[in-house]
Design an enzyme around this catalytic site. Structure first.
Site, PDB file in Angstrom:
ATOM      1  N   HIS A 113     -25.367 -11.500   2.449  1.00 13.28           N
ATOM      2  CA  HIS A 113     -26.250 -11.340   1.653  1.00 13.28           C
ATOM      3  C   HIS A 113     -26.493 -11.910   0.047  1.00 13.28           C
ATOM      4  O   HIS A 113     -27.326 -11.514  -0.496  1.00 13.28           O
ATOM      5  CB  HIS A 113     -26.187  -9.567   1.360  1.00 13.28           C
ATOM      6  CG  HIS A 113     -26.301  -8.901   0.214  1.00 13.28           C
ATOM      7  ND1 HIS A 113     -24.891  -8.603   0.986  1.00 13.28           N
ATOM      8  CD2 HIS A 113     -25.730  -8.712  -0.543  1.00 13.28           C
ATOM      9  CE1 HIS A 113     -24.363  -7.766   0.163  1.00 13.28           C
ATOM     10  NE2 HIS A 113     -24.866  -7.680  -1.068  1.00 13.28           N
ATOM     11  N   ASP A 154     -22.725  -8.817   7.704  1.00 19.86           N
ATOM     12  CA  ASP A 154     -22.867  -9.137   6.210  1.00 19.86           C
ATOM     13  C   ASP A 154     -21.406  -9.347   5.931  1.00 19.86           C
ATOM     14  O   ASP A 154     -20.556  -9.177   5.158  1.00 19.86           O
ATOM     15  CB  ASP A 154     -22.818  -7.995   5.464  1.00 19.86           C
ATOM     16  CG  ASP A 154     -23.720  -8.570   4.551  1.00 19.86           C
ATOM     17  OD1 ASP A 154     -23.697  -9.079   4.226  1.00 19.86           O
ATOM     18  OD2 ASP A 154     -23.881  -7.306   3.227  1.00 19.86           O
ATOM     19  N   SER A 177     -20.844  -6.901  -4.948  1.00 15.94           N
ATOM     20  CA  SER A 177     -21.050  -6.940  -3.637  1.00 15.94           C
ATOM     21  C   SER A 177     -21.199  -8.619  -2.989  1.00 15.94           C
ATOM     22  O   SER A 177     -20.166  -9.874  -4.832  1.00 15.94           O
ATOM     23  CB  SER A 177     -22.619  -7.350  -3.359  1.00 15.94           C
ATOM     24  OG  SER A 177     -23.052  -5.964  -3.583  1.00 15.94           O
TER      25      SER A 177
END
Length: 637
Positions: A429, A477, A582
């Protein structure tokens, strides 16, 4: 350019709204409730226009705006569906009504006395005839006569005279007189020898008893006047006036005002949620005895072909588990039902379309051989600051900061892990959209804005996203970035090992997340220094129960938390991976003394930061075939 800058700062300002203690979970388009009387909808912070009116009017504060979660680039907030400006307009109407009433105060007094002549022209003409007291025959009424007259105007009044000291009869002080060269006894041909600020609001400065040499006029003497006033000098301690150097009066003790200001700054930082610990003096131990030099270890690096002998019979059999790798196709949990996996449970064997890698033992995997190559150097990593949050230099040499091009400047919004000399592991992402195309990767830096010597910035030439990843879900992911050139390994730049065991590690191991993301959920301050936080693994059943309470999890996690995912959280809900972290690693520390660790997960997503819902991580061991097919194709590393 001004509009771009304004929009940029507006987006940064709206990120502050995530300080709300009320966390509402949802994605964009989901209905939510800002307050009991204010309905809302989940939107990105930059797309919410109605929130500005509520903040300006004081109806809502930044801490009262609920958060729906985090998107790829910014936070999703609960945006009011009804525009707010009624309060502000009401105040303006009330203010204007008050001013109009004040302006019309004399009008009610005229209403009870009606005038017999309502026409305004007739009334004004009558007033002019009755109130006229001027002689129309005088010259100033006729403009032509005024221009043609030759008579000089007569003086009808006396000019206003300014008062003097003699007329006011006030005593004159000698200090009020302007000095002259004679009074100052200075030669006229040497104007540069005038003292600094010799004449001011308090008169001439007192004369000095001893002359000052011309070479010492770079600073003012203390007896020339008052202390100068320091204006708008941030974070500076009050300092004494400069004096001549005197060894006998030299004072080495610091000023007490310095300590008071330091305590004041620390108190304000504590009010904002930062943890300030008192400084501790660590005695430096000088090693007088010569330490044993790692003479035998460099001899292992002399043979350049030693790391490539990963299929030999003489390899240590206890370095990695002997269980075979059963699942090599990455067909992760095809059943649509939520899967609560057991850490000790292994998945059934599925047919592998690649016959060259069927039932490949753990010891023969390229990732295992690459890890042995990394650890074969015999050079231990730097020990951590165990009780702190800051990471020491060289502790995590695999950490990578991913930079994006933002209006001509570099913006670091995600992290990653260097797993080979030319490949960085991160979350999908972080690189899935057009505006999230990475520009370069920064390695070997603790401070990403002011990196230390030895860091490297390497451009990204290719982005490999897992083919099964979808932006509308939390599965698969994971992504791999290919660099333009090999990273030069050093004490601060080195690849990390991947954890290859499908089962969960023992409970006595330590887990850490590291990154440059948000470090304070109160003021949304982003760390410029690499930080880490200790977390605990959460069992799959508890993790599924926590995510089941989130409404948006029915869409993003339709199968629940599956075997290719991990959950981790802080039991005290104070530490967690947050926005900006992230793509970074979930690190499994095997030995915190010599720095032995492996990457067990990739930071994927979560609902808020340090909430009761655990953070979601992509399990690295579930994607070894995907990683090895890109990083080490044909078993080459």
């Amino acid at each position: 350019m001004a509009m771009i800058s304004a929009r940029r700062y507006f987006l940064l300002g709206l990120l502050v709204l995530t300080t709300s203690a009320y966390v509402t979970v949802g994605d964009e388009g989901d209905p939510c409730q800002v307050r009991s009387d204010i309905p809302g909808i989940c939107l990105s912070s930059s797309a919410c226009e109605n929130i500005r009116g509520y903040l300006k009017s004081g109806t809502l504060s930044t801490s009262q705006v609920p958060s729906c979660g985090f998107g790829a680039r910014e936070e999703i907030i609960c945006c009011p569906t009804v525009a707010c400006c009624a309060t502000d307009r009401g105040r303006e109407v009330q203010f204007h009504a008050t001013s109009s009433e004040r302006s019309s105060l004399p009008e009610p007094k005229r209403e009870p006395t009606p005038e017999p002549e309502p026409l305004p022209p007739t009334t004004t003409e009558g007033k002019r005839e009755r109130e006229s007291r001027l002689d129309e025959n005088q010259n100033f009424f006729d403009f032509n006569k005024l221009l043609s007259t030759t008579v000089k105007p007569q003086k009808t009044h006396e000019s206003l005279k300014l008062p003097t000291q003699e007329s006011m009869k006030t005593p004159t002080h000698e200090s009020m007189k302007m000095p002259t060269h004679e009074s100052m006894k200075l030669p006229t041909h040497e104007p540069m020898k005038l003292p600094i600020q010799s004449v001011g609001a308090w008169g001439i400065a007192p004369s000095k008893t001893q002359p000052i040499a011309s070479t010492q006029r770079s600073f003012m003497e203390p007896e020339w006047g008052r202390e100068p006033r320091i204006v708008n000098r941030p974070l500076t301690t009050p300092r004494s006036r400069p004096q001549r150097p005197n060894n006998s009066n030299f004072n080495t003790n610091p000023s007490p005002n310095n300590n008071n200001l330091i305590h004041l700054v620390n108190d304000r930082l504590r009010e904002q949620g930062m943890q300030i610990e008192p400084a501790r003096e660590v005695p430096m131990v000088l090693q007088t005895t010569p330490t044993p030099t790692p003479a035998p270890t460099p001899t292992q690096l002399i043979d350049p072909f030693e790391p490539y002998r990963f299929r030999g019979q003489d390899r240590d059999k206890d370095t990695q588990p002997q269980e075979p790798w059963n699942d090599v196709s990455n067909n992760l949990d095809a059943d649509p039902a939520p899967s609560i996996f057991n850490p000790a449970e292994t998945r059934p064997t599925t047919p592998n379309p690649n016959p060259s890698r069927v039932n490949l033992p753990e010891k023969e995997r390229p990732s295992v051989a690459a890890c042995e190559k990394i650890r074969s150097g015999g050079k231990p990593l730097t020990v951590h600051i165990l009780d702190g949050e800051r990471v020491d230099r060289g502790v995590y040499p695999h950490m990578a900061a991913i930079a994006y091009n933002s209006f001509g400047s570099a913006a670091f919004r995600c992290g990653g892990s260097l797993i080979a000399s030319r490949f960085v592991l991160t979350a999908a992402h972080c690189v899935n959209s057009d505006d999230s195309t990475p520009s370069f990767v920064r390695l070997g830096a603790l401070n990403i804005e002011n990196p230390e010597p030895g860091y490297q910035d390497i451009n990204v030439i290719d982005v490999q996203i897992h083919p099964d990843y979808s932006g509308s879900s939390k599965y698969y992911d994971i992504a791999i970035l290919q660099l333009a050139e090999d990273a030069k390994e050093s004490d601060v730049i080195r690849p990390a090992c991947l954890y290859t065991d499908r089962s969960d590690p023992p409970a006595n191991y330590k887990y850490f997340v590291a990154g440059w993301g948000v470090m304070n959920v109160t003021n949304r301050a982003v760390s410029k220094i690499l930080l880490r936080a200790a977390l605990d693994l959460v069992p799959a059943d508890e993790c599924n129960a926590s995510f089941a309470e989130q409404p948006s999890a029915n869409r993003t996690l339709r199968r629940g938390v599956i075997a290719s995912q991990l959950c981790a959280a802080d039991k005290n809900q104070r530490k967690d991976a947050c926005q900006g972290d992230s793509g970074g690693p979930l690190i499994l520390e095997i030995d915190d003394v010599d720095g032995t660790y492996s990457i067990v997960g990739v930071i994927s997503s979560g609902f808020g930061c340090a909430t009761k819902t655990p953070g979601l991580y992509t399990r690295v061991s579930s994607f070894l075939d995907y990683i090895e097919g890109i990083v080490w194709p044909s078993n080459r590393f």
